[in-house]
Design a protein around this motif. Structure first.
Motif, mmCIF file in Angstrom:
data_model
loop_
_atom_site.group_PDB
_atom_site.id
_atom_site.type_symbol
_atom_site.label_atom_id
_atom_site.label_comp_id
_atom_site.label_asym_id
_atom_site.label_seq_id
_atom_site.Cartn_x
_atom_site.Cartn_y
_atom_site.Cartn_z
ATOM 1 N N GLU A 1 0.853 -1.188 0.000
ATOM 2 C CA GLU A 1 0.000 0.000 0.000
ATOM 3 C C GLU A 1 0.890 1.239 0.000
ATOM 4 O O GLU A 1 1.640 1.479 0.946
ATOM 5 N N ALA A 2 0.797 2.021 -1.087
ATOM 6 C CA ALA A 2 1.616 3.219 -1.234
ATOM 7 C C ALA A 2 0.772 4.458 -0.932
ATOM 8 O O ALA A 2 -0.405 4.533 -1.311
ATOM 9 N N LYS A 3 1.408 5.433 -0.259
ATOM 10 C CA LYS A 3 0.738 6.691 0.073
ATOM 11 C C LYS A 3 1.550 7.849 -0.493
ATOM 12 O O LYS A 3 2.768 7.910 -0.320
ATOM 13 N N HIS A 4 0.804 8.771 -1.173
ATOM 14 C CA HIS A 4 1.449 9.947 -1.760
ATOM 15 C C HIS A 4 0.405 11.030 -1.954
ATOM 16 O O HIS A 4 -0.811 10.748 -1.993
ATOM 17 N N LYS A 5 0.850 12.248 -2.077
ATOM 18 C CA LYS A 5 -0.057 13.384 -2.226
ATOM 19 C C LYS A 5 -0.962 13.236 -3.435
ATOM 20 O O LYS A 5 -2.101 13.730 -3.447
ATOM 21 N N THR A 6 -0.482 12.547 -4.463
ATOM 22 C CA THR A 6 -1.265 12.404 -5.689
ATOM 23 C C THR A 6 -2.327 11.311 -5.589
ATOM 24 O O THR A 6 -3.145 11.173 -6.503
ATOM 25 N N PHE A 7 -2.296 10.509 -4.510
ATOM 26 C CA PHE A 7 -3.313 9.474 -4.305
ATOM 27 C C PHE A 7 -4.356 9.993 -3.318
ATOM 28 O O PHE A 7 -4.014 10.456 -2.226
ATOM 29 N N LYS A 8 -5.632 9.882 -3.683
ATOM 30 C CA LYS A 8 -6.687 10.276 -2.756
ATOM 31 C C LYS A 8 -6.805 9.287 -1.608
ATOM 32 O O LYS A 8 -7.205 9.642 -0.499
ATOM 33 N N LYS A 9 -6.460 8.023 -1.872
ATOM 34 C CA LYS A 9 -6.435 6.987 -0.843
ATOM 35 C C LYS A 9 -5.258 6.064 -1.142
ATOM 36 O O LYS A 9 -4.708 6.093 -2.255
ATOM 37 N N PRO A 10 -4.823 5.255 -0.167
ATOM 38 C CA PRO A 10 -3.663 4.381 -0.415
ATOM 39 C C PRO A 10 -3.858 3.532 -1.669
ATOM 40 O O PRO A 10 -4.929 2.967 -1.906
ATOM 41 N N PHE A 11 -2.789 3.463 -2.440
ATOM 42 C CA PHE A 11 -2.809 2.709 -3.696
ATOM 43 C C PHE A 11 -2.177 1.344 -3.450
ATOM 44 O O PHE A 11 -1.042 1.246 -2.988
ATOM 45 N N SER A 12 -2.908 0.272 -3.739
ATOM 46 C CA SER A 12 -2.459 -1.084 -3.414
ATOM 47 C C SER A 12 -2.084 -1.850 -4.675
ATOM 48 O O SER A 12 -2.765 -1.757 -5.700
ATOM 49 N N VAL A 13 -0.978 -2.606 -4.564
ATOM 50 C CA VAL A 13 -0.540 -3.508 -5.631
ATOM 51 C C VAL A 13 -0.245 -4.862 -5.000
ATOM 52 O O VAL A 13 0.477 -4.949 -4.005
ATOM 53 N N GLU A 14 -0.799 -5.909 -5.575
ATOM 54 C CA GLU A 14 -0.637 -7.251 -5.016
ATOM 55 C C GLU A 14 0.564 -7.954 -5.636
ATOM 56 O O GLU A 14 0.845 -7.814 -6.829
ATOM 57 N N ALA A 15 1.281 -8.687 -4.804
ATOM 58 C CA ALA A 15 2.422 -9.477 -5.287
ATOM 59 C C ALA A 15 1.911 -10.809 -5.817
ATOM 60 O O ALA A 15 1.167 -11.516 -5.141
ATOM 61 N N HIS A 16 2.309 -11.140 -7.032
ATOM 62 C CA HIS A 16 1.877 -12.396 -7.644
ATOM 63 C C HIS A 16 2.866 -13.499 -7.267
ATOM 64 O O HIS A 16 3.780 -13.832 -8.021
ATOM 65 N N VAL A 17 2.696 -14.030 -6.074
ATOM 66 C CA VAL A 17 3.580 -15.073 -5.572
ATOM 67 C C VAL A 17 2.728 -16.208 -5.017
ATOM 68 O O VAL A 17 1.681 -15.977 -4.404
ATOM 69 N N THR A 18 3.180 -17.427 -5.262
ATOM 70 C CA THR A 18 2.469 -18.612 -4.789
ATOM 71 C C THR A 18 3.360 -19.376 -3.826
ATOM 72 O O THR A 18 4.520 -19.651 -4.136
ATOM 73 N N LEU A 19 2.803 -19.711 -2.662
ATOM 74 C CA LEU A 19 3.542 -20.487 -1.668
ATOM 75 C C LEU A 19 3.152 -21.953 -1.781
ATOM 76 O O LEU A 19 1.976 -22.287 -1.909
ATOM 77 N N LYS A 20 4.166 -22.818 -1.736
ATOM 78 C CA LYS A 20 3.883 -24.249 -1.721
ATOM 79 C C LYS A 20 4.976 -24.966 -0.955
ATOM 80 O O LYS A 20 6.086 -24.450 -0.783
ATOM 81 N N GLU A 21 4.640 -26.171 -0.513
ATOM 82 C CA GLU A 21 5.584 -26.948 0.277
ATOM 83 C C GLU A 21 6.699 -27.469 -0.607
ATOM 84 O O GLU A 21 6.477 -27.852 -1.759
ATOM 85 N N ALA A 22 7.915 -27.448 -0.069
ATOM 86 C CA ALA A 22 9.081 -27.857 -0.848
ATOM 87 C C ALA A 22 9.016 -29.340 -1.176
ATOM 88 O O ALA A 22 8.569 -30.158 -0.378
ATOM 89 N N GLU A 23 9.457 -29.667 -2.373
ATOM 90 C CA GLU A 23 9.538 -31.055 -2.803
ATOM 91 C C GLU A 23 10.998 -31.468 -2.890
ATOM 92 O O GLU A 23 11.865 -30.675 -3.245
ATOM 93 N N ILE A 24 11.237 -32.721 -2.552
ATOM 94 C CA ILE A 24 12.597 -33.251 -2.657
ATOM 95 C C ILE A 24 12.804 -33.717 -4.089
ATOM 96 O O ILE A 24 12.167 -34.660 -4.557
ATOM 97 N N ARG A 25 13.661 -33.034 -4.796
ATOM 98 C CA ARG A 25 13.899 -33.345 -6.201
ATOM 99 C C ARG A 25 15.385 -33.543 -6.440
ATOM 100 O O ARG A 25 16.217 -32.894 -5.818
ATOM 101 N N ILE A 26 15.654 -34.431 -7.329
ATOM 102 C CA ILE A 26 17.039 -34.638 -7.757
ATOM 103 C C ILE A 26 17.087 -34.331 -9.245
ATOM 104 O O ILE A 26 16.511 -35.052 -10.060
ATOM 105 N N SER A 27 17.734 -33.267 -9.580
ATOM 106 C CA SER A 27 17.786 -32.863 -10.973
ATOM 107 C C SER A 27 18.775 -33.721 -11.748
ATOM 108 O O SER A 27 19.633 -34.398 -11.182
#
Length: 435
Positions: free
Chosen positions: A224-250
């Motif tokens: 949430e960003a606040k600045h004089k040019t915003f009438k109200k806080p401007f929000s931007v969502e992070a596009h991140v997905t959480l998941k449980e780690a997998e044991i992988r052997i590349s």
């Protein structure tokens, strides 16, 4: 009768002239107000005639001047002069008393104080100032990984970037919206210093670090960003997905493991061959006969040498014995011992004196065993020379046997023997002294 009426009319006219107020003096005032706009937008700088007394606006007798750092617009007796780029003022508005100036596509460099001056010949002039503030709305960008796996002990970093804003007073906060609907503020943040670019615009970054856990699955994160040019806080969502780690052997890991195994195996084989050749591969020594000087003289130093060459491993023992004709048994004179354990570089206890030369036969005063430096041959074998220093007595040691015994891990001991031929010292005759 008519004369009376004429006199009465003149009297009334004179009375009206006396009772009417005198004409007011000419006066002109301007009305201005501060202005603000976003960068790259248009703005009107207000300058209007608020009070105009005793003056009539005539385009042929009127002047308007707008100035900033330099003159940017002039209107002189009906002629328009645009001295700056992107400025506009309509003549129809001027004659109505509105001298407001339109600035198009405003830049940050146009921020400041403008002066509006109106001239009405011969003597009337009014001036007003307009303060213009140019604003720049920040672009809010969230930088994050698309997918973050938890359970491997790694942390997640989210970055909220505010770029190209003015004024420089701005702030931002990070929030986490839980799957259950709860919203909480994240406090482990790092705020960078504001950076001002060449256009006078400000930039800053707000990072948040967190160690995700299983309960965070399904959460969303927003800045949430606040600045004089915003009438109200401007929000931007992070596009991140959480998941449980997998044991992988590349595939790369498998190849790397195979390569490392091969390297380790080859190294082990090489080391094994080296250790075997150095410490376990046995080559018996070659032993020369005991070398003696051409003449052994009674009670004078004589050096007997036994040369041992081409043996492996380095461990070796050399013993010197004496066998008198009268006693009939071997007596140890001295010895040199090189222990095999002393040669091992990676283990085993070390004797303080691994190369030992010990005199055993106490009756042989000044007899000793000396060993030259052991040296390594080009084929990896070793060689040395053992020297026995003696002071023989013709009465005790003539025809006595000296034995050099060499013992090596490659086989049985080898003994070399010689008989001492001790030469006496002839008498020295002085002249006969006569009493």
């Amino acid at each position: 009768m008519s004369g009376q009426r004429l006199g009465l009319g003149l009297g009334l006219a004179a009375l009206l002239l006396l009772l009417s107020p005198p004409p007011r003096a000419a006066r002109m005032t301007l009305r201005t107000s501060p202005a603000e706009c976003l960068v790259n937008e248009d703005v009107s700088l207000q300058c209007e005639i608020a009070d105009l007394t005793g003056i009539t606006l005539d385009k042929n007798h009127l002047g308007v001047l707008w100035s900033f750092t330099d003159d940017i617009f002039k209107y002189i007796n009906g002629a328009l002069f645009k001295l700056g780029k992107g400025v506009e003022l309509l003549e129809s508005s001027i004659l109505k008393g509105n001298m407001s100036l339109l600035l198009k596509n405003v830049t940050m460099k146009q921020m400041g104080e403008y002066k509006c001056t109106v001239f009405v010949p011969p003597n009337e002039q009014a001036t007003g100032t307009v303060r213009l503030e140019v604003l720049a709305r920040p672009s809010v960008i969230v930088v994050s990984e698309e997918t973050v796996e938890f359970g491997l002990g790694g942390e997640m970093t989210l970055d909220c970037q505010l770029n190209g804003f003015y004024p420089c007073e701005a702030s931002a906060e990070w929030f986490q919206k839980m799957r259950q609907g709860e919203k909480k503020q994240l406090t482990d943040i790092c705020i960078s210093q504001r950076v001002i670019d060449t256009d006078g615009l400000c930039n800053m970054s707000i990072q948040v670090r967190l160690l995700p856990v299983k309960e965070d699955i399904g959460s969303t994160f927003e800045c949430e960003a606040k600045h004089k040019t915003f009438k109200k806080p401007f929000s931007v969502e992070a596009h991140v997905t959480l998941k449980e780690a997998e044991i992988r052997i590349s595939q790369g890991s498998v190849v790397a493991s195979i390569v490392m195994s091969i390297i380790f195996t080859v190294a082990a084989i090489i080391f094994g061959i080296y250790a075997y050749m150095k410490y376990f591969y046995k080559v018996p020594p070659k032993i020369s006969g005991i070398k003696i000087p051409a003449r052994i003289v009674h009670r004078e130093l004589a050096e007997l040498m036994c040369h041992v060459s081409g043996f492996q491993p380095e461990a070796i023992s050399i013993f010197w014995y004496l066998k008198n004709m009268k006693e009939g048994q071997n007596k140890l004179i001295g010895q040199y011992v090189k222990s095999q354990m002393q040669s091992l570089p990676f283990g085993g206890k070390k004797n303080k004196n691994p190369d030992s030369e010990i005199a055993i036969y106490e009756n042989l005063h000044q007899w000793e065993v000396k060993t030259a430096n052991v040296y390594k041959n080009k084929d990896g074998t070793f060689s040395l020379s053992s020297i026995l220093c003696i002071f023989p007595d013709i009465n005790e040691h003539n025809q006595a046997k000296i034995m050099c015994e060499v013992i090596h891990p490659s086989g049985k001991g080898v003994i070399k023997t010689l008989s001492l031929d001790v030469t006496g010292i002839p008498p020295k005759l002085d002249e006969i002294i006569q009493p």
